[in-house]
Scaffold this motif. Sequence first.
Motif, PDB file in Angstrom:
ATOM      1  N   PRO A 198     -23.467   1.474 108.619  1.00 31.30           N
ATOM      2  CA  PRO A 198     -24.338   2.355 109.408  1.00 31.30           C
ATOM      3  C   PRO A 198     -23.787   2.700 110.787  1.00 31.30           C
ATOM      4  CG  PRO A 198     -25.606   0.578 108.406  1.00 31.30           C
ATOM      5  CD  PRO A 198     -24.164   0.249 108.189  1.00 31.30           C
ATOM      6  N   LYS A 199     -22.957   1.837 111.361  1.00 33.04           N
ATOM      7  CA  LYS A 199     -22.439   2.085 112.716  1.00 33.04           C
ATOM      8  C   LYS A 199     -21.522   3.300 112.782  1.00 33.04           C
ATOM      9  CE  LYS A 199     -18.206  -0.718 112.706  1.00 33.04           C
ATOM     10  NZ  LYS A 199     -17.478  -1.860 113.305  1.00 33.04           N
ATOM     11  N   TYR A 200     -20.934   3.686 111.622  1.00 36.16           N
ATOM     12  CA  TYR A 200     -20.003   4.814 111.624  1.00 36.16           C
ATOM     13  C   TYR A 200     -20.678   6.123 112.017  1.00 36.16           C
ATOM     14  CZ  TYR A 200     -16.742   1.703 109.175  1.00 36.16           C
ATOM     15  OH  TYR A 200     -15.919   0.664 108.826  1.00 36.16           O
ATOM     16  N   LYS A 201     -21.973   6.251 111.763  1.00 34.52           N
ATOM     17  CA  LYS A 201     -22.702   7.465 112.148  1.00 34.52           C
ATOM     18  C   LYS A 201     -22.598   7.709 113.649  1.00 34.52           C
ATOM     19  CE  LYS A 201     -24.548   8.647 108.126  1.00 34.52           C
ATOM     20  NZ  LYS A 201     -24.193   9.927 107.467  1.00 34.52           N
ATOM     21  N   GLU A 202     -22.644   6.624 114.391  1.00 36.28           N
ATOM     22  CA  GLU A 202     -22.575   6.734 115.850  1.00 36.28           C
ATOM     23  C   GLU A 202     -21.139   6.795 116.349  1.00 36.28           C
ATOM     24  OE1 GLU A 202     -23.741   4.139 119.869  1.00 36.28           O
ATOM     25  OE2 GLU A 202     -24.556   3.550 117.920  1.00 36.28           O
ATOM     26  N   THR A 203     -20.281   5.895 115.855  1.00 37.52           N
ATOM     27  CA  THR A 203     -18.915   5.810 116.387  1.00 37.52           C
ATOM     28  C   THR A 203     -18.088   7.050 116.060  1.00 37.52           C
ATOM     29  OG1 THR A 203     -18.170   4.587 114.418  1.00 37.52           O
ATOM     30  CG2 THR A 203     -18.910   3.288 116.332  1.00 37.52           C
ATOM     31  N   PHE A 204     -18.284   7.620 114.872  1.00 37.80           N
ATOM     32  CA  PHE A 204     -17.543   8.823 114.486  1.00 37.80           C
ATOM     33  C   PHE A 204     -17.878   9.988 115.413  1.00 37.80           C
ATOM     34  CE2 PHE A 204     -18.011  12.825 111.953  1.00 37.80           C
ATOM     35  CZ  PHE A 204     -16.666  13.180 111.967  1.00 37.80           C
ATOM     36  N   LYS A 205     -19.145  10.257 115.601  1.00 36.45           N
ATOM     37  CA  LYS A 205     -19.540  11.400 116.430  1.00 36.45           C
ATOM     38  C   LYS A 205     -19.138  11.196 117.893  1.00 36.45           C
ATOM     39  CE  LYS A 205     -23.150  13.246 113.450  1.00 36.45           C
ATOM     40  NZ  LYS A 205     -24.544  13.673 113.259  1.00 36.45           N
ATOM     41  N   LYS A 206     -19.230   9.972 118.352  1.00 36.15           N
ATOM     42  CA  LYS A 206     -18.847   9.668 119.732  1.00 36.15           C
ATOM     43  C   LYS A 206     -17.345   9.872 119.923  1.00 36.15           C
ATOM     44  CE  LYS A 206     -19.251   6.059 123.270  1.00 36.15           C
ATOM     45  NZ  LYS A 206     -19.711   4.663 123.540  1.00 36.15           N
ATOM     46  N   ARG A 207     -16.560   9.440 118.948  1.00 33.13           N
ATOM     47  CA  ARG A 207     -15.102   9.534 119.053  1.00 33.13           C
ATOM     48  C   ARG A 207     -14.629  10.980 119.208  1.00 33.13           C
ATOM     49  NH1 ARG A 207     -11.680   5.758 117.871  1.00 33.13           N
ATOM     50  NH2 ARG A 207     -13.152   4.645 116.518  1.00 33.13           N
ATOM     51  N   TYR A 208     -15.280  11.902 118.517  1.00 29.63           N
ATOM     52  CA  TYR A 208     -14.830  13.295 118.536  1.00 29.63           C
ATOM     53  C   TYR A 208     -15.705  14.213 119.382  1.00 29.63           C
ATOM     54  CZ  TYR A 208     -11.574  11.601 115.126  1.00 29.63           C
ATOM     55  OH  TYR A 208     -10.573  10.886 114.515  1.00 29.63           O
ATOM     56  N   GLY A 209     -16.540  13.616 120.221  1.00 32.48           N
ATOM     57  CA  GLY A 209     -17.303  14.386 121.198  1.00 32.48           C
ATOM     58  C   GLY A 209     -18.488  15.152 120.660  1.00 32.48           C
ATOM     59  N   TYR A 210     -19.058  14.696 119.552  1.00 31.17           N
ATOM     60  CA  TYR A 210     -20.229  15.355 118.992  1.00 31.17           C
ATOM     61  C   TYR A 210     -21.514  14.700 119.497  1.00 31.17           C
ATOM     62  CZ  TYR A 210     -16.929  17.397 115.650  1.00 31.17           C
ATOM     63  OH  TYR A 210     -15.885  18.073 115.082  1.00 31.17           O
ATOM     64  N   LYS A 211     -22.572  15.484 119.499  1.00 29.62           N
ATOM     65  CA  LYS A 211     -23.885  14.945 119.854  1.00 29.62           C
ATOM     66  C   LYS A 211     -24.513  14.307 118.610  1.00 29.62           C
ATOM     67  CE  LYS A 211     -24.594  18.664 123.201  1.00 29.62           C
ATOM     68  NZ  LYS A 211     -25.364  19.907 123.491  1.00 29.62           N
ATOM     69  N   LYS A 212     -25.448  13.428 118.837  1.00 33.89           N
ATOM     70  CA  LYS A 212     -26.112  12.730 117.748  1.00 33.89           C
ATOM     71  C   LYS A 212     -26.766  13.701 116.774  1.00 33.89           C
ATOM     72  CE  LYS A 212     -29.418   8.973 116.895  1.00 33.89           C
ATOM     73  NZ  LYS A 212     -30.369   8.008 117.510  1.00 33.89           N
TER      74      LYS A 212
END
Length: 334
Positions: A147-161
């Motif tokens: 489940p943590k990938y939902k947050e870490t992936f978007k954060k890594r590439y500058g996307y909003k939640k």
Amino acid sequence: MKVLLYTEGLKVIGVSGLGKAIEHQKRALTLAGVEYTTDINDTYDIAHINTYFFKSYRLAKKLKKKGIKIVYHAHSTEEDYKDGFMFGHATSKLFKWWIVKCYRLGDIIVTPTEYSKNLLENYKGLKDKKIVAISNGLELDFFKPNPKYKETFKKRYGYKKEDKVIVGIGIYSRRKGIVDFVELASRLPQYKFIWFGHSPISAATADVKKALKKKLANLKFAGYVKQEFIREALGGCDLYLFPTYEETEGIPIIESCAMEANTIIRDIPIFNFLTDGVNVYKAKDVDEFEQKIKDFLTGKLKSVSKGAREIAKSCDIKVVGEKLKAVYLEVLKK
């Protein structure tokens, strides 16, 4: 029993799916307890040849004369070559002639899927050869949903939640569907698109070069990244898109199943083992991809992620290693 794993030009092809397949072979053989070497000057009983370049052909011929058994790995077919690079269609018949010449040197030929096996069995020059289908595999223990990938992936590439992010994976090839991926990004500015993978742009067809130059606010090219980031992207994206036109296997779809990613793939024969609306969604062309993307991301289509992991289990490298071991034992008896 000791096996030579030979791959010509690994530094160049290491960033491709073939490079990944070679790493999987090494890991699979280690898990199966099969001793191997990558040194052609070492001693070994079997040569497992992974490439069809001239040095590979010459080595296979030389070793065959010495009485060393050859397992030739057919990673490529004429069908997946045609749309891969510049002049692919113009040179595909020559390419087919050459790979048949190479593959014929194998005492047994290994190819990733039943689909590619069926293609090869109908090539003139290979009809009398034994061909075995064995997946290139994946490390199922590595590709686990989190489940943590939902947050870490978007954060890594500058996307909003709240951003809806669509992932694509592959080299810069028309065959991989990158032109369609860019077209879909231009049609659907409300969603974010990111493509993982890289290959020399100089070898790409004109339409791919044009697509790569297109400046879209919702489109990113992440380039070649480590497997950890591919795992994170598949586990963290809202949708994985695989618009490929032809594959001998297409390991990213197996990885996406392992990660339980919701996926839309092109409806082509290689993917007949997947069921539309059950473990993936399928689309025939850009218009259908566009509609299914919108339908899925607006909730009109249900999630198909649960149960997809079962598809990947038969491709685990632990299984692959045992299948390769069986091939090696068989070829030694010949």
